[in-house]
Design a protein around this motif. Structure first.
Motif, mmCIF file in Angstrom:
data_model
loop_
_atom_site.group_PDB
_atom_site.id
_atom_site.type_symbol
_atom_site.label_atom_id
_atom_site.label_comp_id
_atom_site.label_asym_id
_atom_site.label_seq_id
_atom_site.Cartn_x
_atom_site.Cartn_y
_atom_site.Cartn_z
ATOM 1 N N ILE A 12 0.832 -1.207 0.000
ATOM 2 C CA ILE A 12 0.000 0.000 0.000
ATOM 3 C C ILE A 12 0.865 1.255 0.000
ATOM 4 O O ILE A 12 0.616 2.189 -0.780
ATOM 5 N N SER A 13 1.880 1.298 0.859
ATOM 6 C CA SER A 13 2.708 2.502 0.943
ATOM 7 C C SER A 13 3.487 2.734 -0.351
ATOM 8 O O SER A 13 3.665 3.881 -0.769
ATOM 9 N N THR A 14 3.934 1.669 -0.993
ATOM 10 C CA THR A 14 4.626 1.815 -2.277
ATOM 11 C C THR A 14 3.674 2.361 -3.328
ATOM 12 O O THR A 14 4.029 3.281 -4.079
ATOM 13 N N TRP A 15 2.468 1.838 -3.367
ATOM 14 C CA TRP A 15 1.481 2.306 -4.343
ATOM 15 C C TRP A 15 1.147 3.783 -4.114
ATOM 16 O O TRP A 15 1.124 4.579 -5.049
ATOM 17 N N ILE A 16 0.910 4.159 -2.852
ATOM 18 C CA ILE A 16 0.556 5.547 -2.547
ATOM 19 C C ILE A 16 1.738 6.474 -2.828
ATOM 20 O O ILE A 16 1.562 7.566 -3.387
ATOM 21 N N ALA A 17 2.947 6.062 -2.445
ATOM 22 C CA ALA A 17 4.130 6.891 -2.705
ATOM 23 C C ALA A 17 4.332 7.094 -4.201
ATOM 24 O O ALA A 17 4.653 8.202 -4.647
ATOM 25 N N SER A 71 9.061 4.398 3.080
ATOM 26 C CA SER A 71 9.800 4.305 1.815
ATOM 27 C C SER A 71 11.278 4.590 2.029
ATOM 28 O O SER A 71 12.140 3.891 1.489
ATOM 29 N N ALA A 72 11.576 5.609 2.825
ATOM 30 C CA ALA A 72 12.977 5.953 3.097
ATOM 31 C C ALA A 72 13.687 4.822 3.827
ATOM 32 O O ALA A 72 14.838 4.492 3.510
ATOM 33 N N ASN A 73 13.011 4.222 4.797
ATOM 34 C CA ASN A 73 13.615 3.100 5.532
ATOM 35 C C ASN A 73 13.919 1.929 4.609
ATOM 36 O O ASN A 73 14.992 1.321 4.691
ATOM 37 N N ARG A 74 12.959 1.592 3.729
ATOM 38 C CA ARG A 74 13.178 0.475 2.806
ATOM 39 C C ARG A 74 14.297 0.793 1.823
ATOM 40 O O ARG A 74 15.151 -0.051 1.545
ATOM 41 N N ASP A 75 14.319 2.023 1.301
ATOM 42 C CA ASP A 75 15.369 2.414 0.356
ATOM 43 C C ASP A 75 16.740 2.363 1.010
ATOM 44 O O ASP A 75 17.699 1.852 0.435
ATOM 45 N N THR A 76 16.826 2.875 2.225
ATOM 46 C CA THR A 76 18.103 2.880 2.945
ATOM 47 C C THR A 76 18.571 1.454 3.228
ATOM 48 O O THR A 76 19.736 1.126 3.019
ATOM 49 N N ALA A 77 17.657 0.616 3.687
ATOM 50 C CA ALA A 77 18.027 -0.772 4.008
ATOM 51 C C ALA A 77 18.468 -1.527 2.757
ATOM 52 O O ALA A 77 19.457 -2.276 2.798
ATOM 53 N N SER A 78 17.770 -1.334 1.649
ATOM 54 C CA SER A 78 18.151 -2.052 0.428
ATOM 55 C C SER A 78 19.490 -1.546 -0.104
ATOM 56 O O SER A 78 20.323 -2.333 -0.559
ATOM 57 N N MET A 79 19.712 -0.239 -0.036
ATOM 58 C CA MET A 79 20.985 0.300 -0.493
ATOM 59 C C MET A 79 22.125 -0.185 0.404
ATOM 60 O O MET A 79 23.203 -0.547 -0.082
ATOM 61 N N GLN A 80 21.869 -0.244 1.697
ATOM 62 C CA GLN A 80 22.885 -0.715 2.633
ATOM 63 C C GLN A 80 23.225 -2.182 2.358
ATOM 64 O O GLN A 80 24.393 -2.572 2.399
ATOM 65 N N ALA A 81 22.211 -2.987 2.057
ATOM 66 C CA ALA A 81 22.454 -4.401 1.741
ATOM 67 C C ALA A 81 23.298 -4.522 0.471
ATOM 68 O O ALA A 81 24.219 -5.353 0.402
ATOM 69 N N LYS A 82 23.025 -3.692 -0.517
ATOM 70 C CA LYS A 82 23.808 -3.721 -1.758
ATOM 71 C C LYS A 82 25.253 -3.299 -1.502
ATOM 72 O O LYS A 82 26.198 -3.918 -2.012
ATOM 73 N N LEU A 83 25.429 -2.249 -0.693
ATOM 74 C CA LEU A 83 26.787 -1.808 -0.365
ATOM 75 C C LEU A 83 27.536 -2.865 0.427
ATOM 76 O O LEU A 83 28.729 -3.104 0.190
#
Length: 138
Positions: A12-17, A71-83
């Motif tokens: 839901i939050s992804t769709w709304i964002a 959204s910011a939390n998910r983006d940060t966590a995914s970027m951190q996992a990639k790094l």
């Protein structure tokens, strides 16, 4: 149950964002404000008329804060996992930096200061080597 709620909220939050970031959504919000402003004289610019826009914008803002933070939390966590994966995969990289996001602000600042000092030392050595090569050519 928690996992299902997380998945549902993420969907839901992804769709709304995504919807909130569209030009059409901005135009819709602008139209709402214009309609509200135009109806001002009809309602004699009453307190109720003002309360409508104040309440509406407050509610939307309040809810959007949570969606944006999610959204910011998910983006940060995914970027951190990639790094972390890049640090793990690159030969010579220091694996002590994996998970650094879990440190306190002061601990992260200490790591940054240490890295900056190393960079300055490396640049100084590189400049010394460049100067030595230049002097040899003269």
């Amino acid at each position: 149950m928690k996992h299902k709620l997380d998945k549902f909220f993420t969907r839901i939050s992804t769709w709304i964002a995504d919807a909130a970031g569209q030009p059409a959504t901005f135009v819709l919000a602008l139209l709402v404000v214009i309609v509200w402003a135009v109806t001002g004289p009809m309602f004699a610019f009453s307190e109720t008329w003002q309360l409508v826009i104040n309440t509406g914008t407050t509610i939307v803002t309040f809810l959007m804060v949570f969606l944006i933070q999610n959204s910011a939390n998910r983006d940060t966590a995914s970027m951190q996992a990639k790094l972390d994966e890049l640090v793990r995969a690159v030969e010579g990289a220091r694996e002590k930096f994996i998970g650094i996001e879990h440190l306190t602000s002061h601990e992260v600042e200490a790591v940054r200061t240490e890295l900056e000092k190393e960079i300055i030392d490396d640049v100084g050595r590189a400049m010394d080597n460049s100067l030595k090569k230049l002097v040899k050519r003269l």
